[in-house]
Design a protein around this motif. Sequence first.
Motif, PDB file in Angstrom:
ATOM      1  N   ASN A  25       0.831  -1.210   0.000  1.00 18.23           N
ATOM      2  CA  ASN A  25       0.000   0.000   0.000  1.00 18.23           C
ATOM      3  C   ASN A  25       0.863   1.256   0.000  1.00 18.23           C
ATOM      4  O   ASN A  25       0.622   2.199  -0.771  1.00 18.23           O
ATOM      5  CB  ASN A  25      -0.925   0.010   1.216  1.00 18.23           C
ATOM      6  N   LYS A  35      -5.951   0.820  -5.565  1.00 16.34           N
ATOM      7  CA  LYS A  35      -6.919   0.655  -4.490  1.00 16.34           C
ATOM      8  C   LYS A  35      -6.245  -0.039  -3.308  1.00 16.34           C
ATOM      9  O   LYS A  35      -5.647  -1.109  -3.473  1.00 16.34           O
ATOM     10  CB  LYS A  35      -8.115  -0.186  -4.961  1.00 16.34           C
ATOM     11  N   THR A  36      -6.332   0.588  -2.146  1.00 18.34           N
ATOM     12  CA  THR A  36      -5.652   0.072  -0.961  1.00 18.34           C
ATOM     13  C   THR A  36      -6.240  -1.264  -0.521  1.00 18.34           C
ATOM     14  O   THR A  36      -7.418  -1.555  -0.770  1.00 18.34           O
ATOM     15  CB  THR A  36      -5.744   1.087   0.186  1.00 18.34           C
ATOM     16  N   GLN A  37      -5.398  -2.075   0.125  1.00 16.76           N
ATOM     17  CA  GLN A  37      -5.814  -3.379   0.610  1.00 16.76           C
ATOM     18  C   GLN A  37      -5.644  -3.454   2.130  1.00 16.76           C
ATOM     19  O   GLN A  37      -4.885  -2.675   2.721  1.00 16.76           O
ATOM     20  CB  GLN A  37      -4.989  -4.492  -0.045  1.00 16.76           C
ATOM     21  N   ARG A  38      -6.339  -4.390   2.730  1.00 14.29           N
ATOM     22  CA  ARG A  38      -6.206  -4.612   4.163  1.00 14.29           C
ATOM     23  C   ARG A  38      -6.204  -6.111   4.438  1.00 14.29           C
ATOM     24  O   ARG A  38      -6.712  -6.903   3.634  1.00 14.29           O
ATOM     25  CB  ARG A  38      -7.350  -3.962   4.945  1.00 14.29           C
ATOM     26  N   ASP A  77      -8.543  -7.900   1.662  1.00 11.56           N
ATOM     27  CA  ASP A  77      -9.626  -7.189   0.980  1.00 11.56           C
ATOM     28  C   ASP A  77      -9.100  -5.958   0.255  1.00 11.56           C
ATOM     29  O   ASP A  77      -8.095  -5.361   0.651  1.00 11.56           O
ATOM     30  CB  ASP A  77     -10.694  -6.746   1.990  1.00 11.56           C
ATOM     31  N   THR A  78      -9.808  -5.574  -0.802  1.00 11.22           N
ATOM     32  CA  THR A  78      -9.491  -4.360  -1.548  1.00 11.22           C
ATOM     33  C   THR A  78     -10.545  -3.307  -1.270  1.00 11.22           C
ATOM     34  O   THR A  78     -11.742  -3.574  -1.368  1.00 11.22           O
ATOM     35  CB  THR A  78      -9.422  -4.644  -3.062  1.00 11.22           C
ATOM     36  N   ASN A  79     -10.099  -2.105  -0.936  1.00  8.37           N
ATOM     37  CA  ASN A  79     -10.996  -0.983  -0.691  1.00  8.37           C
ATOM     38  C   ASN A  79     -11.221  -0.241  -2.005  1.00  8.37           C
ATOM     39  O   ASN A  79     -10.328   0.436  -2.512  1.00  8.37           O
ATOM     40  CB  ASN A  79     -10.378  -0.045   0.359  1.00  8.37           C
ATOM     41  N   HIS A  80     -12.421  -0.375  -2.561  1.00  9.86           N
ATOM     42  CA  HIS A  80     -12.721   0.225  -3.860  1.00  9.86           C
ATOM     43  C   HIS A  80     -13.286   1.639  -3.743  1.00  9.86           C
ATOM     44  O   HIS A  80     -13.902   2.141  -4.693  1.00  9.86           O
ATOM     45  CB  HIS A  80     -13.707  -0.664  -4.632  1.00  9.86           C
ATOM     46  N   GLU A  81     -13.064   2.287  -2.628  1.00 13.70           N
ATOM     47  CA  GLU A  81     -13.504   3.666  -2.460  1.00 13.70           C
ATOM     48  C   GLU A  81     -12.856   4.557  -3.514  1.00 13.70           C
ATOM     49  O   GLU A  81     -11.686   4.392  -3.867  1.00 13.70           O
ATOM     50  CB  GLU A  81     -13.144   4.156  -1.059  1.00 13.70           C
ATOM     51  N   ASP A 232     -15.222  -6.679  -5.485  1.00  8.88           N
ATOM     52  CA  ASP A 232     -14.326  -7.389  -4.577  1.00  8.88           C
ATOM     53  C   ASP A 232     -13.890  -8.738  -5.147  1.00  8.88           C
ATOM     54  O   ASP A 232     -12.890  -9.303  -4.694  1.00  8.88           O
ATOM     55  CB  ASP A 232     -15.005  -7.611  -3.222  1.00  8.88           C
ATOM     56  N   ASN A 272      -6.067   5.709  -3.522  1.00 16.15           N
ATOM     57  CA  ASN A 272      -6.890   5.973  -2.343  1.00 16.15           C
ATOM     58  C   ASN A 272      -6.222   5.518  -1.047  1.00 16.15           C
ATOM     59  O   ASN A 272      -6.886   5.318  -0.022  1.00 16.15           O
ATOM     60  CB  ASN A 272      -8.277   5.331  -2.483  1.00 16.15           C
TER      61      ASN A 272
END
Length: 311
Positions: A25, A35-38, A77-81, A232, A272
Amino acid sequence: MMRSLYSSVAGLKSHQTAMDVVGNNIANVNTFGYKTQRTTFRDAYYQTLQGSADSTKDLGGVNSLQIGYGSGVATVDTNHELGGYAATGYTMDCYIDGEGYFVATDTSGNAYLTRVGAFYFDADGYLVDGNGRYICGYSPKLNADGSVQVDPDTQEPIMDTDAFTAATTPVPGTQDTSFENVRICKPLDDEGEPIALSSIAIGVTGVVTGVNREGEVVTIGQIVLANVPNPDGLTLLGDSYWKAMKNVGEYTFETPGHLTGELVSGGLEASNVDLANEITQMITVQRGYQANSRVINVADSMLEELVNLKR
């Protein structure tokens, strides 16, 4: 051997994966369209030393006795914001103000999805992205004299959506599609060469226009966006591409602004990644990794005491 050793090793591996995600990230904090991941954790296997039992007329109920064996990675997970608008000043750059993905294809007709709208025209007149893949879209309907058909009410060019649908619909009994026929291309002259155009612009609905040598506005085509039911489920390929594999759903091709965001030219979508959040997460992961390694040290000391019982 002590269970705590295995539990802590599992914890170390989990936290290492989390740190890998955080590092990726931060590395992509300035990557357009990223897109950031967590990482999320789950508890692992439990050994049952004593099962639970219901109460009887003589004794009360007994709870189970279980000891866990650490943690594992549950999801990445990928944050698609939506990322911010990064102005570039280049009219061929496009920002999707909302949901949707540009559709890029290679020479074999494989489709890729991307949020990075950095486009240009190649020597053959095709609209391509920064990696040279062709951008898909509608072609304008033409009159008998070769002029573009326009809607009498709106005076907007009419696009051949039926031809696009026919080209991208799989052949019955197969999964084969012909994305080769839906590439956006400049009009060709009598010798089959793309005509010279200036002042090329991309509108909010994806209509690409230019001005020819006679000063007339020429409609080149219209960019389409893919509306994905479950983003996702997309598979990351690198080079800012996603691939629609399993668990994505049936995605559809839409005109920008219809079930997707509109296009804003002159800029790209910024990453993001929230750098402050990533630094905080990095500290949290580091402390978790440190605590697990400390448990291993303590367990090792306890085993050393056990070995030294007989001197």
